[in-house]
Design a protein around this motif. Sequence first.
Motif, short mmCIF file in Angstrom:
data_model
loop_
_atom_site.label_atom_id
_atom_site.label_comp_id
_atom_site.label_asym_id
_atom_site.label_seq_id
_atom_site.Cartn_x
_atom_site.Cartn_y
_atom_site.Cartn_z
N CYS A 93 0.81 -1.23 0.00
CA CYS A 93 0.00 0.00 0.00
C CYS A 93 0.84 1.27 0.00
O CYS A 93 0.36 2.33 0.39
CB CYS A 93 -0.95 -0.01 1.19
N THR A 94 2.08 1.20 -0.41
CA THR A 94 2.93 2.37 -0.46
C THR A 94 2.42 3.35 -1.51
O THR A 94 2.11 2.95 -2.63
CB THR A 94 4.38 1.97 -0.78
N ALA A 95 2.33 4.62 -1.15
CA ALA A 95 1.99 5.69 -2.09
C ALA A 95 3.28 6.43 -2.44
O ALA A 95 4.27 6.35 -1.71
CB ALA A 95 0.98 6.64 -1.46
N ASP B 169 -1.53 6.44 -4.67
CA ASP B 169 -2.08 6.98 -3.43
C ASP B 169 -3.42 6.37 -3.06
O ASP B 169 -3.77 6.31 -1.90
CB ASP B 169 -2.18 8.50 -3.49
N ILE C 135 -3.15 3.40 -0.52
CA ILE C 135 -2.80 3.68 0.88
C ILE C 135 -4.06 3.88 1.71
O ILE C 135 -4.09 3.58 2.90
CB ILE C 135 -1.83 4.89 1.01
N TYR C 136 -5.13 4.35 1.06
CA TYR C 136 -6.40 4.56 1.76
C TYR C 136 -7.33 3.36 1.66
O TYR C 136 -8.05 3.06 2.59
CB TYR C 136 -7.11 5.81 1.21
N GLN D 89 -6.47 0.08 0.79
CA GLN D 89 -5.88 -1.21 1.14
C GLN D 89 -6.30 -2.30 0.15
O GLN D 89 -6.54 -3.43 0.52
CB GLN D 89 -6.27 -1.62 2.56
N ARG E 166 4.69 4.96 3.39
CA ARG E 166 4.24 3.62 3.78
C ARG E 166 2.98 3.67 4.66
O ARG E 166 2.32 2.67 4.83
CB ARG E 166 5.36 2.89 4.49
N THR E 167 2.68 4.85 5.19
CA THR E 167 1.51 5.00 6.04
C THR E 167 0.77 6.30 5.69
O THR E 167 1.37 7.22 5.12
CB THR E 167 1.89 5.05 7.53
N GLU E 168 -0.48 6.35 6.09
CA GLU E 168 -1.25 7.58 5.91
C GLU E 168 -0.60 8.72 6.68
O GLU E 168 -0.58 9.87 6.22
CB GLU E 168 -2.69 7.38 6.38
#
Length: 134
Positions: A32-34, A66, A69-70, A72, A91-93
């Motif tokens: 889920c990396t943006a 992107d 990341i939201y 999943q 890697r995270t929001e």
Amino acid sequence: MLSPKQPKIHTALQVIDVEENMILFEKDETDCTAYFLVDGAVKLYVYKGDEEHDLHHVKKNEFFGDHEIYSQTPRPVYARTLVPSKIVAFRTEAELEQFISENRWLSGKMMEDMSKKLAETNKAIAARKAADTS
């Protein structure tokens, strides 16, 4: 006509140098990396049979990957650099939100980019529906 100068990117996150022709992610991956393209060019594409079909060419100062990341969800496309590029990976929001807070001018750009992607998706869905009814 001269284009307005883009503000400089400020971030505590690492700016990564990526070689030309590097695969950043593949279709159906669950990572889920943006990403944000600081400089260079990235191609988003799919395969139809053995043939690559370009969907979008990511430009400087543009987010990509992107959505995952939201949501999943698995990636719907492949991403590959076209030239040596510089990217920031989130890697995270929380990392993405930190980056946007460090670069406030990007919040509007991100919304604009998401709106364009949604419009492109709606257009593709409408075209598919029209083709199905023909």
